[in-house]
Design a protein around this motif. Structure first.
Motif, PDB file in Angstrom:
ATOM      1  N   ASP A  35      22.631   4.739  37.468  1.00  0.00           N
ATOM      2  CA  ASP A  35      21.787   4.375  36.325  1.00  0.00           C
ATOM      3  C   ASP A  35      20.457   5.132  36.404  1.00  0.00           C
ATOM      4  O   ASP A  35      19.400   4.556  36.702  1.00  0.00           O
ATOM      5  CB  ASP A  35      21.547   2.868  36.300  1.00  0.00           C
ATOM      6  CG  ASP A  35      22.826   2.093  36.030  1.00  0.00           C
ATOM      7  OD1 ASP A  35      23.789   2.687  35.508  1.00  0.00           O
ATOM      8  OD2 ASP A  35      22.868   0.896  36.352  1.00  0.00           O
ATOM      9  N   TYR A  37      18.559   6.122  34.256  1.00  0.00           N
ATOM     10  CA  TYR A  37      17.608   5.743  33.211  1.00  0.00           C
ATOM     11  C   TYR A  37      16.860   4.449  33.528  1.00  0.00           C
ATOM     12  O   TYR A  37      16.044   3.992  32.713  1.00  0.00           O
ATOM     13  CB  TYR A  37      18.346   5.568  31.887  1.00  0.00           C
ATOM     14  CG  TYR A  37      19.640   4.796  32.041  1.00  0.00           C
ATOM     15  CD1 TYR A  37      19.645   3.410  32.096  1.00  0.00           C
ATOM     16  CD2 TYR A  37      20.849   5.466  32.168  1.00  0.00           C
ATOM     17  CE1 TYR A  37      20.828   2.702  32.252  1.00  0.00           C
ATOM     18  CE2 TYR A  37      22.031   4.777  32.333  1.00  0.00           C
ATOM     19  CZ  TYR A  37      22.018   3.398  32.377  1.00  0.00           C
ATOM     20  OH  TYR A  37      23.186   2.700  32.558  1.00  0.00           O
ATOM     21  N   ASP A  38      17.094   3.847  34.692  1.00  0.00           N
ATOM     22  CA  ASP A  38      16.483   2.557  35.010  1.00  0.00           C
ATOM     23  C   ASP A  38      14.964   2.575  34.920  1.00  0.00           C
ATOM     24  O   ASP A  38      14.342   1.632  34.430  1.00  0.00           O
ATOM     25  CB  ASP A  38      16.902   2.094  36.412  1.00  0.00           C
ATOM     26  CG  ASP A  38      18.246   1.369  36.407  1.00  0.00           C
ATOM     27  OD1 ASP A  38      18.766   1.093  35.300  1.00  0.00           O
ATOM     28  OD2 ASP A  38      18.771   1.091  37.498  1.00  0.00           O
ATOM     29  N   SER A  39      14.333   3.647  35.400  1.00  0.00           N
ATOM     30  CA  SER A  39      12.873   3.707  35.377  1.00  0.00           C
ATOM     31  C   SER A  39      12.349   3.766  33.945  1.00  0.00           C
ATOM     32  O   SER A  39      11.289   3.198  33.627  1.00  0.00           O
ATOM     33  CB  SER A  39      12.368   4.911  36.179  1.00  0.00           C
ATOM     34  OG  SER A  39      12.830   6.121  35.598  1.00  0.00           O
ATOM     35  N   TYR A  41      13.931   2.450  31.297  1.00  0.00           N
ATOM     36  CA  TYR A  41      14.127   1.097  30.782  1.00  0.00           C
ATOM     37  C   TYR A  41      13.034   0.155  31.273  1.00  0.00           C
ATOM     38  O   TYR A  41      12.534  -0.689  30.524  1.00  0.00           O
ATOM     39  CB  TYR A  41      15.491   0.570  31.209  1.00  0.00           C
ATOM     40  CG  TYR A  41      16.643   0.968  30.304  1.00  0.00           C
ATOM     41  CD1 TYR A  41      16.494   1.941  29.318  1.00  0.00           C
ATOM     42  CD2 TYR A  41      17.887   0.377  30.436  1.00  0.00           C
ATOM     43  CE1 TYR A  41      17.537   2.309  28.498  1.00  0.00           C
ATOM     44  CE2 TYR A  41      18.950   0.733  29.620  1.00  0.00           C
ATOM     45  CZ  TYR A  41      18.775   1.690  28.649  1.00  0.00           C
ATOM     46  OH  TYR A  41      19.821   2.038  27.830  1.00  0.00           O
ATOM     47  N   GLU A  42      12.677   0.277  32.537  1.00  0.00           N
ATOM     48  CA  GLU A  42      11.632  -0.582  33.091  1.00  0.00           C
ATOM     49  C   GLU A  42      10.305  -0.334  32.379  1.00  0.00           C
ATOM     50  O   GLU A  42       9.564  -1.280  32.065  1.00  0.00           O
ATOM     51  CB  GLU A  42      11.482  -0.327  34.595  1.00  0.00           C
ATOM     52  CG  GLU A  42      10.468  -1.231  35.275  1.00  0.00           C
ATOM     53  CD  GLU A  42      10.785  -2.707  35.140  1.00  0.00           C
ATOM     54  OE1 GLU A  42       9.831  -3.513  34.998  1.00  0.00           O
ATOM     55  OE2 GLU A  42      11.987  -3.073  35.152  1.00  0.00           O
ATOM     56  N   GLU A  70      20.913  -8.465  31.549  1.00  0.00           N
ATOM     57  CA  GLU A  70      20.323  -7.161  31.289  1.00  0.00           C
ATOM     58  C   GLU A  70      19.730  -7.152  29.882  1.00  0.00           C
ATOM     59  O   GLU A  70      20.272  -7.777  28.965  1.00  0.00           O
ATOM     60  CB  GLU A  70      21.384  -6.062  31.393  1.00  0.00           C
ATOM     61  CG  GLU A  70      21.933  -5.840  32.788  1.00  0.00           C
ATOM     62  CD  GLU A  70      20.982  -5.030  33.661  1.00  0.00           C
ATOM     63  OE1 GLU A  70      19.927  -4.599  33.141  1.00  0.00           O
ATOM     64  OE2 GLU A  70      21.293  -4.840  34.831  1.00  0.00           O
TER      65      GLU A  70
END
Length: 214
Positions: A35, A37-39, A41-42, A70
């Motif tokens: 994932d 893209y997590d940063s 999204y955060e 999520e």
């Protein structure tokens, strides 16, 4: 009868330019199963909180058998005309959002503009506007968001002229902003500089032609 075949392997910085390009292709094709893209999204969750968005959540099953919640964020990219990002949320006025967003992202003028648009339309409606965005269809871009806007007026006043359109467009602009952040992160992670650094850090080895060995 068994044979022993010896192969000379190389570190990335020992390869020719053509072999390095092949090694990079190998890394890009197989190294984005996580994932990444997590940063992004955060960061978006923090922006949403500042602006007054309460992102909806969905239940995700884990490999171990459990579940977790999520946020309802989706995207598809980055090569087709229909690519984009979208989200599901409830929105209401958040005090001091313009000041807080400038403190959080002082250089992001597009984010400032979106925040100011929300603040302005709320001011004209005595800060009584609420919105809800839900995903619809099979694609993921800003026009896949069904957005409804209401005014919670104790005297049942209607929204000011154009308020609904301004609110809808601001939320769609926020989805466009999210997509650009995702695209920027992906471009960085797949850049030669980042890929070379990752390959070197992991000490991958290659044949002379740049094929991954082992």
């Amino acid at each position: 009868m068994s044979k022993v075949i010896e192969t000379t392997v190389y570190q990335f910085d020992e390869l020719s330019d053509a072999a390095k390009e092949k090694a990079r292709d190998w890394y890009r094709e197989g190294s984005f199963g996580y994932d990444w893209y997590d940063s992004v999204y955060e960061d978006f969750r923090r922006v949403a909180e500042i602006l007054g968005l309460h992102l909806k959540t969905r239940t995700v099953r884990l490999y171990g058998g459990g579940t977790r919640q999520e946020p309802c964020l989706w995207f598809r990219g980055f090569w087709s005309q229909g690519d984009g990002a979208c989200f599901e949320t409830f929105y209401s006025f958040r005090k001091e959002a313009p000041r807080r967003i400038r403190n959080y992202a002082p250089q992001d003028t597009e984010l400032h503009r979106i925040t100011d648009a929300l603040q302005s339309v709320q001011r004209r409606n005595f800060y009584q506007l609420h919105a809800e965005a839900s995903h619809r269809g099979h694609y993921y871009h800003e026009y896949c968001m069904a957005i409804s806007v209401e005014r919670d007026s104790p005297t049942r006043q209607d929204m000011t002229a154009g308020a609904e359109e301004v609110m809808i467009e601001a939320l769609r602009d926020l989805a466009r902003w999210l997509y650009r952040q995702l695209e920027r992160e992906y471009d960085y992670l797949t850049s030669d500089e980042a890929v070379d650094e990752a390959i070197t850090a992991n000490e991958y080895t290659f044949t002379e032609a740049g094929r991954r060995f082992g």
